[in-house]
Design a protein around this motif. Structure first.
Motif, short mmCIF file in Angstrom:
data_model
loop_
_atom_site.label_atom_id
_atom_site.label_comp_id
_atom_site.label_asym_id
_atom_site.label_seq_id
_atom_site.Cartn_x
_atom_site.Cartn_y
_atom_site.Cartn_z
N GLY A 1 0.78 -1.09 -0.08
CA GLY A 1 -0.01 0.00 -0.18
C GLY A 1 0.96 1.09 -0.09
O GLY A 1 0.28 2.59 -0.22
N ALA A 2 2.03 1.17 0.13
CA ALA A 2 2.94 2.44 0.08
C ALA A 2 2.88 3.14 -1.11
O ALA A 2 3.03 4.39 -1.10
N ALA A 3 2.70 2.25 -2.15
CA ALA A 3 2.83 3.11 -3.49
C ALA A 3 1.73 3.98 -3.83
O ALA A 3 1.38 4.45 -4.81
N LEU A 4 0.49 3.71 -2.96
CA LEU A 4 -0.67 4.09 -3.49
C LEU A 4 -0.94 5.62 -2.54
O LEU A 4 -0.64 5.68 -1.53
N ASP A 5 -1.91 6.38 -3.40
CA ASP A 5 -2.06 7.56 -2.75
C ASP A 5 -3.55 7.49 -1.53
O ASP A 5 -3.89 6.54 -1.92
N ALA A 6 -3.56 8.49 -1.14
CA ALA A 6 -4.76 8.23 -0.06
C ALA A 6 -6.18 8.02 -0.86
O ALA A 6 -6.91 6.97 -0.37
N GLU A 7 -6.53 8.52 -1.97
CA GLU A 7 -7.62 8.26 -2.76
C GLU A 7 -7.66 6.51 -3.18
O GLU A 7 -8.65 5.76 -3.03
N ALA A 8 -6.56 6.32 -3.63
CA ALA A 8 -6.32 4.83 -4.16
C ALA A 8 -6.38 3.77 -2.69
O ALA A 8 -7.02 2.79 -2.98
N ARG A 9 -5.85 4.44 -1.70
CA ARG A 9 -6.08 3.56 -0.45
C ARG A 9 -7.07 3.17 -0.01
O ARG A 9 -7.57 2.35 0.49
N ILE B 1 -12.23 -0.07 0.73
CA ILE B 1 -13.46 -0.60 0.67
C ILE B 1 -13.92 -1.70 -0.09
O ILE B 1 -14.54 -2.52 0.45
N VAL B 2 -12.91 -1.65 -1.17
CA VAL B 2 -13.26 -3.02 -2.10
C VAL B 2 -12.75 -4.40 -1.23
O VAL B 2 -13.21 -5.24 -1.23
N LEU B 3 -11.43 -4.25 -0.63
CA LEU B 3 -11.13 -5.41 0.20
C LEU B 3 -11.88 -5.71 1.38
O LEU B 3 -12.43 -7.00 1.54
N ALA C 1 -18.10 5.46 0.80
CA ALA C 1 -18.47 5.51 -0.83
C ALA C 1 -16.85 5.53 -1.36
O ALA C 1 -16.18 6.10 -1.05
N MET C 2 -17.20 4.76 -2.61
CA MET C 2 -16.08 4.92 -3.35
C MET C 2 -15.50 6.22 -3.83
O MET C 2 -16.29 6.92 -4.29
N PRO C 3 -14.50 6.48 -3.99
CA PRO C 3 -13.80 7.57 -4.70
C PRO C 3 -14.09 7.84 -5.96
O PRO C 3 -14.42 6.57 -6.47
N ASP C 4 -13.98 9.14 -6.61
CA ASP C 4 -14.77 9.31 -7.92
C ASP C 4 -13.64 9.31 -8.94
O ASP C 4 -13.74 9.50 -10.10
N ASP C 5 -12.44 9.14 -8.31
CA ASP C 5 -11.12 9.43 -8.90
C ASP C 5 -10.72 8.17 -9.88
O ASP C 5 -10.58 6.96 -9.38
N PRO C 6 -10.86 8.19 -11.30
CA PRO C 6 -10.72 7.17 -12.09
C PRO C 6 -9.30 6.26 -11.80
O PRO C 6 -9.16 5.17 -11.82
N ALA C 7 -8.37 7.39 -11.67
CA ALA C 7 -7.12 6.60 -11.48
C ALA C 7 -6.72 6.13 -10.00
O ALA C 7 -6.10 5.04 -10.12
N ALA C 8 -7.48 6.62 -9.13
CA ALA C 8 -7.66 5.74 -7.74
C ALA C 8 -8.24 4.46 -7.97
O ALA C 8 -7.68 3.59 -7.49
N ALA C 9 -9.46 4.43 -8.47
CA ALA C 9 -10.04 3.38 -8.80
C ALA C 9 -9.12 2.21 -9.60
O ALA C 9 -8.99 1.05 -9.31
N GLN D 1 -15.56 -11.76 -8.66
CA GLN D 1 -15.93 -10.99 -9.95
C GLN D 1 -17.12 -10.13 -9.55
O GLN D 1 -17.28 -9.09 -10.12
N ALA D 2 -17.96 -10.70 -8.78
CA ALA D 2 -19.30 -10.19 -8.44
C ALA D 2 -18.94 -8.71 -7.73
O ALA D 2 -19.61 -7.71 -7.94
N ILE D 3 -18.17 -8.87 -6.58
CA ILE D 3 -17.99 -7.58 -5.63
C ILE D 3 -17.00 -6.55 -6.49
O ILE D 3 -17.47 -5.38 -6.47
N VAL D 4 -16.02 -6.96 -7.06
CA VAL D 4 -15.33 -5.97 -7.99
C VAL D 4 -15.89 -5.42 -9.04
O VAL D 4 -15.81 -4.20 -9.37
N GLY D 5 -16.92 -6.31 -9.89
CA GLY D 5 -17.55 -5.89 -10.68
C GLY D 5 -18.63 -4.67 -10.50
O GLY D 5 -18.78 -3.75 -11.26
N ALA D 6 -19.10 -4.81 -9.09
CA ALA D 6 -20.12 -3.96 -8.20
C ALA D 6 -19.29 -2.59 -7.95
O ALA D 6 -20.06 -1.54 -8.22
N LEU D 7 -18.30 -2.85 -7.56
CA LEU D 7 -17.53 -1.37 -6.96
C LEU D 7 -16.55 -0.85 -7.80
O LEU D 7 -16.63 0.40 -7.89
N LEU D 8 -16.05 -1.66 -8.73
CA LEU D 8 -14.98 -1.22 -9.68
C LEU D 8 -15.45 -1.35 -11.14
O LEU D 8 -14.72 -2.04 -11.91
#
Length: 598
Positions: free
Chosen positions: A273-281, A286-288, A533-541, A566-573
């Motif tokens: 997780g060190a390489a992710l920014d706050a939005e990506a984390r 949330i997804v995990l 709620a999931m961030p709106d930033d596509p790059a973070a997603a 696949q069901a969870i990731v498909g729903a959130l991302l």
């Protein structure tokens, strides 16, 4: 865009620490549950394997028991029992018949006694007349006539006849005493044991019906045992299949634990997780959480279902094995669930029959003595009657001659004429009474044949019956000992099998608690992101999706895990799911090889 509050300020740091602590506790609890599942399923599998080994021995004992129960020893015992019941009824009927014979003999004997008593009285009168004739003969001899030979012959014949009748009377008195003794013993026996013979015969016949029924049931035991064995084998197979699911559940937990460790690193901003920014984390967190909540919920549901299936299979194993053992015990043991064998009841019946036969034999001893003496005494009495007839004829003839001779003398021989007439009258009375003895003794001789018939149950017959019963009892005891040993071994093996099954059931007694613990972990993860709620930033997603597909997806070994993923990731991302798919299936051959159920 709403972002989790842990990303800002001192408050965010506090929430982050709390979440890290909660994740650590959850990971620790899941690790313990995974180990416990592994141990529980492995132990239960081992115990069930041991139980199946015991069950094979159980089936072998059942076959042995069924063979013995339908074996020749019990069949011969049944035949002996059937014959014995008939013998007891025959003895009872024979005793009643012989009592009637003895009563007839006693009646004839009483008639003969009365006749013999009259004969003795007649002979005493003849003796007196003979003495009077001798006295008168002296006076007639003085007149020149010799009647000495007449009187001497009369006295000799009278003495001989009297002695003969006295001997006959003495023998007949002996016979009458024997008849009285035998009749008294016979009546005493009938009063004491007559009903017992009939009752025991009925009891033996009922026991014979039960023995025959048990033989038939023992033949059916093999098929019944096969039916029970089939059910038990199916239950055991179902339990083994269900036990194999333990490894799948353990793997699911391990995969979830690995994903939760990744979540901890993402939350802390360390490691992957060190390489992710706050939005990506935030997006990855949330997804995990929702992904592993779904995976843990499925693991809890699978564990609960498998535990229920295993518990049902083990309950069937325990119940059907107990039913099979109850079937055997009811077949082998006596009525009312007594601990002894039904063969012991049969032995008791035969022992009672042996005791009654001994009593009957002793009662028959008096009849045997009468029968033994009867022939000799009756022959003697008949010879006496025959001899008496000749003696009486001689007395009558001599008396008539003497009367004729005395009549020629005239007035001086008148007394001898009177005496001669009295002698003739007394002799006629003797002849008449003696004539009554002949048919009386003939009737006694004919009646006594009933005590000497070829089918008579004499001492030799009783001895043969006792020998047959002794041999049957010995064979039954041997069979009973063998059956008891087999049943003991069967009970031990059945008890061992039941104990193993009980231990296996005990091992799964906490399966429900383990399922609840896993489900509570899923619920805790779900609650932690209920308001997020999931961030709106596509790059973070996109960054979160790449991290999850790279670190989580390759761990899966079961189709169910991938379906949930696949069901969870498909729903959130949704925007990233299709783009990430090529990365996921870079090695399709390996994935297809892994897509199977444990």
């Amino acid at each position: 865009m709403r972002v989790a509050s842990e990303m800002g300020g001192v408050g965010g740091t506090t929430v982050m620490l709390a979440q890290e602590t909660g994740l650590a506790r959850l990971v620790e609890a899941l690790e313990g549950t995974a180990r416990e599942i592994d141990v529980t399923f492995a132990r239960a599998g081992s115990q069930l394997g041991e139980g199946l080994g015991l069950f094979e021995g159980l089936k072998e004992r059942l076959t042995t028991l069924s063979t013995d129960l339908s074996g020749p020893e019990i069949a011969r015992a049944g035949t002996t029992l059937s014959g014995l019941a008939g013998e007891l009824r025959a003895i009872n009927d024979g005793l009643l018949q012989e009592t009637g014979v003895l009563q007839q003999l006693a009646a004839h004997s009483k008639d003969a006694s009365q006749v013999l008593e009259r004969l003795l009285e007649h002979m005493r009168l003849i003796t007196i007349l003979a003495r009077s004739a001798r006295i008168e003969a002296v006076s007639v001899q003085a007149a020149g006539r010799d009647f000495g030979d007449f009187t001497s012959e009369i006295v000799a014949l009278t003495t001989q006849a009297q002695r003969t009748i006295q001997n006959c009377a003495r023998d007949h008195d002996h016979l009458s005493a024997l008849l009285g003794s035998a009749l008294e013993a016979q009546r005493d026996f009938e009063g004491r044991y007559g009903q017992a013979l009939s009752a025991l015969a009925a009891k033996l016949e009922q026991t014979l019906v039960e023995v025959t029924g048990r033989q038939q049931r023992s033949v059916a035991l093999t098929s019944d045992a096969a039916t029970h064995s089939g059910k038990i084998a199916m239950a055991a197979g179902g339990a083994i299949i269900a036990l194999q699911s333990g490894d799948s559940i353990r793997q699911q937990l391990e995969h979830a634990i690995k994903a939760l460790r990744l979540l901890a690193a993402v939350t802390a901003g360390t490691g992957e997780g060190a390489a992710l920014d706050a939005e990506a984390r935030t997006a990855a967190g949330i997804v995990l959480r929702r992904l592993e909540a779904a995976q843990l919920e499925e693991s809890a549901r699978s564990l609960a279902q498998d535990a229920d299936s295993i518990e049902a299979a083990l309950a069937l194993l325990a119940g059907d094995t107990a039913g099979l053992l109850d079937l055997v015990r009811s077949l082998y043991q006596g009525d009312g669930g007594r601990s002894g064998s039904f063969l012991a009841d049969l032995e008791a019946d035969l022992a009672e029959a042996s005791d009654l036969l001994a009593k009957c034999d002793r009662a028959r001893a008096g009849v045997d003595r009468v029968t033994s003496a009867m022939s000799t005494v009756l022959d003697t009495c008949q010879q006496t009657v025959a001899a008496l007839a000749g003696t009486v004829s001689s007395i009558v003839l001599i008396g008539m001659n003497a009367g004729l001779r005395a009549a020629r003398i005239g007035t001086g021989g008148r007394s001898l004429v009177v005496i001669a007439q009295e002698l003739k009258f007394a002799a006629d009375q003797v002849a008449a009474d003696a004539a009554q003895l002949t048919p009386t003794f003939a009737q006694m001789q004919e009646t006594s044949v009933g005590l000497k018939s070829g089918g008579r149950l004499d001492a030799a017959h009783f001895a043969a019956l006792d020998q047959a019963m002794s041999e049957s009892l010995a064979a039954l005891r041997q069979t009973g000992d063998r059956l008891a040993a087999t049943l003991d071994q069967l009970t031990r093996e059945g008890g061992g099998f039941a104990s193993v099954v009980a231990q296996a059931r005990l091992s799964f007694s906490n399966a429900g608690a383990m399922s609840d613990l896993i489900a509570s972990g899923a619920a805790e993860l779900e609650r932690s992101v209920a308001e997020a709620a999931m961030p709106d930033d596509p790059a973070a997603a996109a960054a979160a999706a790449q991290l999850i597909e790279r670190q989580v997806w390759p761990n899966y070994t079961m189709v169910g895990e991938r379906t949930i993923h696949q069901a969870i990731v498909g729903a959130l991302l949704p925007a990233q799911a299709g783009a990430a798919a090529p990365v996921v299936v870079a090695a399709p051959a390996q994935d297809e090889a892994d897509d199977f159920l444990f």
